[in-house]
Design an enzyme around this catalytic site. Structure first.
Site, mmCIF file in Angstrom:
data_model
loop_
_atom_site.group_PDB
_atom_site.id
_atom_site.type_symbol
_atom_site.label_atom_id
_atom_site.label_comp_id
_atom_site.label_asym_id
_atom_site.label_seq_id
_atom_site.Cartn_x
_atom_site.Cartn_y
_atom_site.Cartn_z
ATOM 1 N N ASP A 113 0.876 -1.167 0.000
ATOM 2 C CA ASP A 113 0.000 0.000 0.000
ATOM 3 C C ASP A 113 0.918 1.222 0.000
ATOM 4 O OD1 ASP A 113 -2.348 1.602 0.324
ATOM 5 O OD2 ASP A 113 -1.899 1.749 2.460
ATOM 6 N N ASP A 115 0.065 5.249 1.022
ATOM 7 C CA ASP A 115 -0.038 6.219 2.111
ATOM 8 C C ASP A 115 -0.059 5.509 3.457
ATOM 9 O OD1 ASP A 115 -0.153 8.704 3.240
ATOM 10 O OD2 ASP A 115 -2.298 9.001 2.915
ATOM 11 N N ASP A 331 -1.116 -0.806 6.017
ATOM 12 C CA ASP A 331 -1.316 -0.203 7.340
ATOM 13 C C ASP A 331 -2.772 -0.251 7.791
ATOM 14 O OD1 ASP A 331 -2.065 1.792 5.343
ATOM 15 O OD2 ASP A 331 -2.198 3.202 7.019
#
Length: 392
Positions: A113, A115, A331
């Site tokens: 991923d 950001d 995250d």
């Protein structure tokens, strides 16, 4: 295992079944008798079995293109037994020491991923560029998967290069790109798209020769009867919803009017309801816009972003990525980790973004089969924790 499924054209059908130790929840989108689309929404985590793929064939149809009816499809599931290993003995394990090398040796491809994983805002996570570049030097295939639909592949590649990452444009899979691929290859769309989304989405659609209308502001005017009879483009055959800073009542109304035509496709980029910002702040995400339109249209959209497996399918089909030799790093438990679980990937949570170890442990202890898919195999404070093993 074979099961028969019936559904109303243009509407999703949730279908659950149990086979041996597999618990499956399917979403059936019946666009036409020739092109049903079935998504594996949830696979209860089981270390002995994994679903690799399933096929669909038409059994009966009681409708034609213009008159809704019901379809019945035969679904063939293929499951295999996988041998257990020491690495799969426990969940939510801190990744450190020799275990880091063992995990990296067990995979050929890694999905990241963006950001909260490799950058925050316009700053790279300390050590992240070095991790990505070292992985590539070690011969690993590295890809980037993001639900953010406000940038094209080129825009993401340019940003990553500026931040010091060794990246190629075709290694980036954002929802703007994946949505265009989905419409072109799965839906085989013939017609225009009414787009509630960004200019980047317009660019990705046009790159696969799909025309759109709708980008930019759509101001309200007239009275309610005028809104109900708002002019519609007869060539529009799909409504697509991504993040749109110009989202408005009139856009929602126009989408609803298009979707009142049952053969109009309804596709969303993702269901993320909040976009986290620095300092604990957040703003509404695409999921809020999508839910508003679903409520107005009384229809459910098919989404292509995480945790839907289609994003992984895009990567796998283009680069030959094998699920049992792939690691998902993210995250967020409800998107990144759940994508990995849905696709049979190994999963690694990094604590530089949204979710915490406490969140993962709460899912693990919940006793809820659906929540187990949001429990990562491993976690690290930051992906920079992988550097010592990569330099060794």
């Amino acid at each position: 295992m074979q099961r028969s499924v019936e559904g109303q054209p243009g509407s999703p059908v949730n279908y659950s079944c149990t086979h041996s130790k597999l618990n499956l929840l399917l979403n059936v989108n019946i666009y036409s008798s020739a092109s049903p689309h079935i998504s594996l929404l949830n696979l209860s985590k089981n270390r002995e079995f994994r679903v690799f793929f399933f096929s669909v064939s038409k059994v009966t149809s009681s409708n034609n293109r213009h008159r809704p009816g019901r379809y019945s499809f035969l679904i063939q599931f293929y499951a295999v037994t996988t041998a257990s290993s020491p690495m799969s003995a426990s969940k939510c394990t801190r990744l450190s020491g020799a275990l880091v090398k063992q995990l990296l040796d067990s995979v050929d491809s890694i999905l990241f991923d963006c950001d909260g994983v490799i950058w925050r805002g316009d700053q790279a996570i300390p050590g992240a560029p070095q991790v990505i570049n070292l992985l590539k030097e070690k011969g690993k295939k590295v890809f980037f998967v993001t639900n953010n639909s406000t940038k094209s592949r080129k825009m993401y590649a340019d940003k990553m290069t500026t931040l010091g990452f060794d990246v190629k444009e075709d290694e980036v899979f954002g929802t703007a790109y994946c949505c265009a691929v989905y419409l072109k290859t799965v839906c085989k769309l013939e017609g225009k798209v009414y787009l509630i989304g960004s200019d980047a989405m317009r660019q990705e659609l046009e790159a696969v020769e799909i025309q759109q209308t709708g980008v930019g502001p759509d101001h309200i005017c007239g009275k309610q009867i005028d809104w109900a009879n708002v002019p519609l483009d007869p060539e529009v055959k799909a409504v697509v919803v991504g993040f749109d800073e110009h989202f408005s009542y009139m856009k929602m109304n126009r989408a609803m009017q298009y979707l009142s035509q049952r053969d109009c496709l309804f596709v969303g980029t993702n269901r993320d309801t909040r976009l986290p910002l620095e300092g604990g702040k957040a703003v509404p995400g695409t999921g809020c816009l999508l839910r508003a339109i679903e409520t107005a249209a009384q229809r459910e959209a098919q989404t292509v972003g995480k945790p839907n497996h289609f994003m992984f399918d895009c990567v796998a089909s283009q680069f030959g990525v094998k699920a049992d030799r792939c690691l998902m790093v993210g995250d967020r438990l409800d998107t990144d980790i759940l994508l990995g679980s849905n696709c049979g990937l190994k999963t690694l949570l990094t604590l530089t973004g949204v979710s915490t170890v406490a969140d993962a442990e709460a899912h693990q202890k919940s006793g809820c089969a659906e929540r187990q898919g949001m429990v990562p195999d491993y976690y690290v404070e930051s992906i920079a924790d992988l550097i010592p093993a990569l330099q060794g």
